[in-house]
Design a protein around this motif. Structure first.
Motif, mmCIF file in Angstrom:
data_model
loop_
_atom_site.group_PDB
_atom_site.id
_atom_site.type_symbol
_atom_site.label_atom_id
_atom_site.label_comp_id
_atom_site.label_asym_id
_atom_site.label_seq_id
_atom_site.Cartn_x
_atom_site.Cartn_y
_atom_site.Cartn_z
ATOM 1 N N CYS A 1 -2.773 14.822 -8.290
ATOM 2 C CA CYS A 1 -3.312 15.112 -6.984
ATOM 3 C C CYS A 1 -2.949 14.012 -5.949
ATOM 4 O O CYS A 1 -3.494 13.046 -5.917
ATOM 5 N N VAL A 2 -1.963 14.593 -5.340
ATOM 6 C CA VAL A 2 -1.586 13.757 -4.112
ATOM 7 C C VAL A 2 -1.790 14.448 -2.809
ATOM 8 O O VAL A 2 -1.497 15.758 -2.473
ATOM 9 N N ARG A 3 -2.306 13.779 -1.827
ATOM 10 C CA ARG A 3 -2.515 14.187 -0.471
ATOM 11 C C ARG A 3 -2.166 13.366 0.514
ATOM 12 O O ARG A 3 -1.859 12.158 0.161
ATOM 13 N N PHE A 4 -1.882 13.916 1.799
ATOM 14 C CA PHE A 4 -1.351 12.891 2.868
ATOM 15 C C PHE A 4 -2.204 13.150 4.064
ATOM 16 O O PHE A 4 -2.902 14.294 4.279
ATOM 17 N N ARG A 5 -2.035 12.117 4.944
ATOM 18 C CA ARG A 5 -2.730 12.255 6.277
ATOM 19 C C ARG A 5 -1.556 12.511 7.280
ATOM 20 O O ARG A 5 -0.649 11.649 7.255
ATOM 21 N N PRO A 6 -1.951 13.733 7.938
ATOM 22 C CA PRO A 6 -0.666 13.860 8.917
ATOM 23 C C PRO A 6 -0.100 12.789 9.741
ATOM 24 O O PRO A 6 1.030 12.680 10.187
ATOM 25 N N ALA A 7 -1.391 12.223 10.250
ATOM 26 C CA ALA A 7 -0.982 11.189 11.403
ATOM 27 C C ALA A 7 -0.262 10.164 10.794
ATOM 28 O O ALA A 7 0.798 9.418 11.310
ATOM 29 N N ASP A 8 -0.649 9.584 9.542
ATOM 30 C CA ASP A 8 0.235 8.605 8.866
ATOM 31 C C ASP A 8 1.641 8.948 8.499
ATOM 32 O O ASP A 8 2.588 8.086 8.472
ATOM 33 N N VAL A 9 1.896 10.061 8.146
ATOM 34 C CA VAL A 9 3.134 10.603 7.821
ATOM 35 C C VAL A 9 3.948 10.607 9.031
ATOM 36 O O VAL A 9 5.240 10.116 9.009
ATOM 37 N N ALA A 10 3.536 11.091 10.032
ATOM 38 C CA ALA A 10 4.194 11.099 11.547
ATOM 39 C C ALA A 10 4.721 9.743 11.842
ATOM 40 O O ALA A 10 5.683 9.705 12.149
ATOM 41 N N LEU A 11 3.578 8.851 11.578
ATOM 42 C CA LEU A 11 4.132 7.262 11.925
ATOM 43 C C LEU A 11 5.199 6.931 11.080
ATOM 44 O O LEU A 11 6.194 6.270 11.758
ATOM 45 N N ALA A 12 5.039 7.217 9.974
ATOM 46 C CA ALA A 12 6.191 6.815 8.932
ATOM 47 C C ALA A 12 7.452 7.260 9.165
ATOM 48 O O ALA A 12 8.620 6.756 9.317
ATOM 49 N N ILE A 13 7.424 8.698 9.597
ATOM 50 C CA ILE A 13 8.797 9.359 9.830
ATOM 51 C C ILE A 13 9.420 8.913 11.087
ATOM 52 O O ILE A 13 10.557 8.648 11.376
ATOM 53 N N GLU A 14 8.741 8.403 12.047
ATOM 54 C CA GLU A 14 9.055 7.962 13.451
ATOM 55 C C GLU A 14 9.565 6.288 13.154
ATOM 56 O O GLU A 14 10.125 5.802 14.174
ATOM 57 N N GLY A 15 9.099 5.891 11.891
ATOM 58 C CA GLY A 15 9.506 4.368 11.546
ATOM 59 C C GLY A 15 8.477 3.341 12.412
ATOM 60 O O GLY A 15 9.122 2.250 12.336
ATOM 61 N N LYS A 16 7.356 3.782 12.485
ATOM 62 C CA LYS A 16 6.446 2.718 13.059
ATOM 63 C C LYS A 16 5.332 2.311 12.112
ATOM 64 O O LYS A 16 4.890 1.519 12.415
ATOM 65 N N ALA A 17 5.409 2.895 10.875
ATOM 66 C CA ALA A 17 4.277 2.526 9.910
ATOM 67 C C ALA A 17 4.669 1.393 8.983
ATOM 68 O O ALA A 17 6.025 1.286 8.814
ATOM 69 N N ASP A 18 3.727 0.492 8.782
ATOM 70 C CA ASP A 18 4.154 -0.383 7.659
ATOM 71 C C ASP A 18 3.592 -0.092 6.473
ATOM 72 O O ASP A 18 2.357 0.227 6.179
ATOM 73 N N LEU A 19 4.587 0.343 5.503
ATOM 74 C CA LEU A 19 4.117 0.959 4.275
ATOM 75 C C LEU A 19 3.937 0.136 3.117
ATOM 76 O O LEU A 19 3.165 0.378 2.410
ATOM 77 N N ASP A 20 4.153 -1.205 3.281
ATOM 78 C CA ASP A 20 4.018 -2.169 2.361
ATOM 79 C C ASP A 20 3.103 -3.293 2.902
ATOM 80 O O ASP A 20 3.535 -3.945 3.681
ATOM 81 N N PRO A 21 1.652 -3.303 2.619
ATOM 82 C CA PRO A 21 0.764 -4.137 3.280
ATOM 83 C C PRO A 21 1.092 -5.737 2.626
ATOM 84 O O PRO A 21 0.748 -6.639 3.520
ATOM 85 N N ARG A 22 2.091 -5.928 1.703
ATOM 86 C CA ARG A 22 2.351 -7.342 1.475
ATOM 87 C C ARG A 22 3.346 -7.835 2.593
ATOM 88 O O ARG A 22 3.510 -9.213 2.610
ATOM 89 N N ILE A 23 4.040 -7.138 3.409
ATOM 90 C CA ILE A 23 4.999 -7.385 4.194
ATOM 91 C C ILE A 23 4.447 -7.860 5.482
ATOM 92 O O ILE A 23 3.773 -7.072 6.106
ATOM 93 N N GLU A 24 4.369 -9.105 5.897
ATOM 94 C CA GLU A 24 3.887 -9.574 7.359
ATOM 95 C C GLU A 24 5.021 -9.749 8.435
ATOM 96 O O GLU A 24 6.093 -9.986 7.961
ATOM 97 N N SER A 25 4.581 -9.137 9.581
ATOM 98 C CA SER A 25 5.607 -9.327 10.551
ATOM 99 C C SER A 25 5.795 -10.553 11.352
ATOM 100 O O SER A 25 4.851 -11.416 11.273
#
Length: 87
Positions: free
Chosen positions: A63-87
């Motif tokens: 069972c896999v679900r998605f939050r549309p807002a999070d997916v939109a951010l990821a597609i636009e390249g604005k999401a940090d998908l790996d919390p271990r990576i610090e900017s």
């Protein structure tokens, strides 16, 4: 059928969600709903999630679900998908 007070219902790709879902980070929808929004298959969305290219919420083994807002951010390249990576 009457809607409960304070439970305004909205839709995303035909799936019904309540206002409460939006207040805790957005509604959770399946891969097919995300796929239809972006004109791709649900299988492709699941592949992107397995590769870690879009965020997902795993509710069980299958069972896999998605939050549309999070997916939109990821597609636009604005999401940090790996919390271990610090900017």
């Amino acid at each position: 059928m009457k809607k409960p007070e304070g439970q305004n219902v909205t839709t995303f790709a035909g799936q019904r969600t309540s206002r409460d879902c939006q207040e805790i980070g957005g509604p959770l929808v399946n891969a097919e709903a995300i796929g239809s929004h972006y004109n791709v298959t649900g299988r492709y969305i699941l592949k992107l999630a397995a590769q870690g290219r879009i965020p997902c919420v795993r509710l069980g083994k299958k069972c896999v679900r998605f939050r549309p807002a999070d997916v939109a951010l990821a597609i636009e390249g604005k999401a940090d998908l790996d919390p271990r990576i610090e900017s």
